[in-house]
Design a protein around this motif. Structure first.
Motif, short mmCIF file in Angstrom:
data_model
loop_
_atom_site.label_atom_id
_atom_site.label_comp_id
_atom_site.label_asym_id
_atom_site.label_seq_id
_atom_site.Cartn_x
_atom_site.Cartn_y
_atom_site.Cartn_z
N ASP A 152 -3.62 8.18 -4.40
CA ASP A 152 -3.50 7.64 -3.05
C ASP A 152 -4.87 7.53 -2.38
O ASP A 152 -5.24 6.48 -1.85
N ARG A 153 -5.65 8.63 -2.41
CA ARG A 153 -6.95 8.59 -1.72
C ARG A 153 -8.02 7.87 -2.54
O ARG A 153 -9.01 7.38 -1.98
N SER A 199 1.78 7.86 -6.15
CA SER A 199 0.92 9.04 -6.14
C SER A 199 1.73 10.32 -5.99
O SER A 199 1.41 11.35 -6.58
N ARG A 200 2.81 10.26 -5.23
CA ARG A 200 3.69 11.41 -5.05
C ARG A 200 4.64 11.60 -6.23
O ARG A 200 5.34 12.62 -6.32
N ALA A 234 1.12 4.99 -2.45
CA ALA A 234 1.34 6.36 -1.97
C ALA A 234 2.58 6.95 -2.62
O ALA A 234 2.60 8.13 -3.00
N ARG A 278 0.84 -1.20 0.00
CA ARG A 278 0.00 0.00 0.00
C ARG A 278 0.88 1.26 0.00
O ARG A 278 0.52 2.26 -0.60
N ASP A 279 2.04 1.19 0.66
CA ASP A 279 2.95 2.33 0.66
C ASP A 279 3.47 2.63 -0.75
O ASP A 279 3.78 3.78 -1.06
N SER A 301 -1.82 12.87 -8.11
CA SER A 301 -1.84 13.06 -6.65
C SER A 301 -3.13 12.54 -6.01
O SER A 301 -3.17 12.34 -4.79
#
Length: 503
Positions: free
Chosen positions: A378-379, A248-249, A245, A241-242, A375
């Motif tokens: 992630d959400r 996404s960055r 993220a 999951r990281d 971006s």
């Protein structure tokens, strides 16, 4: 040159067998036998102009046809004339006399609209050039791929239409050479192609992703980069999951360091099993830039590059299966990456042209995608996967990343984009799952767009909302180029009216 071939009324089916039309006529353009690009463009444009004027006089509707690759009905005009462009497929290098002062011709190519991506790649390599980006497949015509906003697959580039610097566009009113306000080609070159110069930034931007609503494109000038190669790594790996993220960055270097090489990748693709995205293996593909080396022979295409898109990998393996479970899908994914090329394997290096591949027609395919701001990945990821599974989870989920693409109606309209593909078997499960994703993103207030050439469930209101001021500029630009209402009528089709792209 040979006159266009009229094959008469017939039932037509697209490449993948997903859409069909009953045509008033199927017309095949034939190419000029002239040796120079200017004369070739003039003769072909004259043939297209005659066809369009005849259609206008008879009240017929015309749709240009490339490879018929799009699974959507975007190329169809029921009862109309479908004009095949595949024979107008030549490419030419350009000289200093061809271009406007201050323009460097060394990276430019003149490409006829019917040339496939594969043919353009081959021509570019003969000139010592490479395309900057492209999709996973190479069977689409160049103009068709641009017209539908085919997304790229390179972290630092936009869509395939970003290569285009000028276009020859034919309407019933004439043959136009469309460029931005800053000149690209010399007036002498344009005149000898039989075209009238039309320089307008918005008209040019509208023509880049025209969805067939800005006239009949017969040729383009494209800009390439010096010939390069890529090193390919393809492997199965269990991501976390990281990692989502991190992607996404835009921390692609960290992702690459963890799973492949300690250097920034040029291309990154992740194919996930939505039933178990973090407890089952994902399929990873990363490409890394390398200098061109003529001593390296091209490897077999099935073992290298940005190909092996999810459709090729999963479509046939899963066709006809309506209920997918994690283990079944994982077996299909393992079959797709039966050959792995990890960091310990000998280097698999090829030119960019060898990273694309054809895939066979798949009548039972479903193509759907959403493009959102990177971006937001992630959400959006967990709700998106949950929504996809709520519909049954029709296939794998693929992530690719790219920059903002050129064109008023380019789906990749954010500064940094993630393209999320849902490509696989054509079934109620696949479509229902895709619709659930769209509904969930809307409920979360996340902005996104959809691919013009895929199943997208778009309508005029949604197109206007998604593209906002760029949609308004597109329609104004359309009226500038297609100033006569009779010209608009020739290119009208039910799909374009439904999308609000033509009146």
């Amino acid at each position: 040159m040979p006159a266009p071939l009229h094959h008469g009324p017939r039932h037509w089916v697209n490449y993948h067998g997903t859409e069909s039309a009953d045509l008033g006529d199927l017309i095949e353009l034939c190419n000029s036998r002239e040796s120079g690009g200017r004369a070739v463009l003039r003769e072909v444009a004259d043939d297209v102009l005659s066809l369009l004027r005849k259609a206008s006089a008879e009240g017929a509707r015309v749709r240009p046809l490339g490879a018929g690759w799009s699974p959507s009905p975007i190329a169809i005009a029921q009862g109309g004339w479908l004009v095949e462009t595949r024979r107008i497929n030549r490419c030419f290098g350009l000289d200093a006399d061809d271009v406007a002062p201050g323009t460097d011709p060394s990276r430019l190519m003149l490409v006829q609209a019917g040339a496939t991506v594969d043919e353009v790649n081959d021509c570019a390599e003969e000139l010592g050039l490479s395309l900057r980006t492209g999709g996973a497949s190479n069977g689409q015509t160049w103009a068709g791929a641009c017209a539908t906003g085919t997304h790229g697959s390179v972290l630092g580039a936009g869509g395939i239409q970003d290569h285009v610097r000028a276009l020859q566009v034919v309407t019933p009113s004439g043959v136009f050479w469309v460029e931005p306000h800053q000149p690209v080609m010399s007036p002498a070159f344009v005149a000898q192609t039989g075209s009238t110069i039309f320089r307008d930034d918005d008209v040019f931007a509208a023509c880049l992703v025209a969805v067939g609503a800005m006239g009949f494109v017969t040729a383009m000038v494209i800009e390439c980069v010096p010939l390069f190669m890529v090193r390919n790594i393809q492997k199965r790996a269990r991501i976390t999951r990281d990692d989502i993220a991190s992607l996404s960055r835009g921390d692609f270097g960290a992702f690459s360091q963890r799973y492949a090489l300690d250097e920034p990748p040029h291309f990154l693709q992740v194919i996930l099993n939505p039933f178990a995205p973090f407890s089952k293996d994902a399929l990873l593909r990363l490409l890394y830039l390398r200098d061109f080396d003529s001593a390296i022979p091209p490897p077999p295409r099935p073992l290298t590059g940005a190909g092996y898109d999810a459709l090729t990998l999963i479509g046939k393996a899963m066709a006809g299966v309506d209920l997918f479970r994690a283990d079944i899908l994982q077996l299909a994914m393992r079959a797709g990456y039966a050959v792995q090329r990890d960091i310990d394997d000998p280097e698999a290096i090829a030119t960019w042209g060898n990273t694309t591949e054809p895939h066979n027609p798949i009548a039972n395919l479903f193509n759907g995608s959403v493009t959102l701001q990177r971006s937001d990945l992630d959400r959006a990821f967990d709700p998106l996967i949950d929504a996809f599974l709520s519909g049954g989870g029709g296939t794998v989920v693929t992530l690719r990343f790219m920059k903002r693409a050129a064109g008023l109606l380019a789906p990749a309209r954010f500064a940094d984009n993630v393209v999320i593909d849902f490509d696989g078997p054509r079934s109620d499960v696949s479509h229902r799952s895709y619709r659930a994703v769209v509904a969930r993103l809307d409920a979360m207030g996340i902005r996104f767009t959809r691919h013009w050439g895929k199943t997208n469930d778009l309508d005029a209101a949604r197109v206007a909302s998604d593209y906002g001021d760029d949609y308004r500029r597109f329609r104004i630009a359309q009226r500038r180029l297609l100033a006569d209402p009779a010209d608009i009528a020739v290119f009208r089709s039910d799909p374009l009216v439904h999308l609000g792209l033509i009146d």
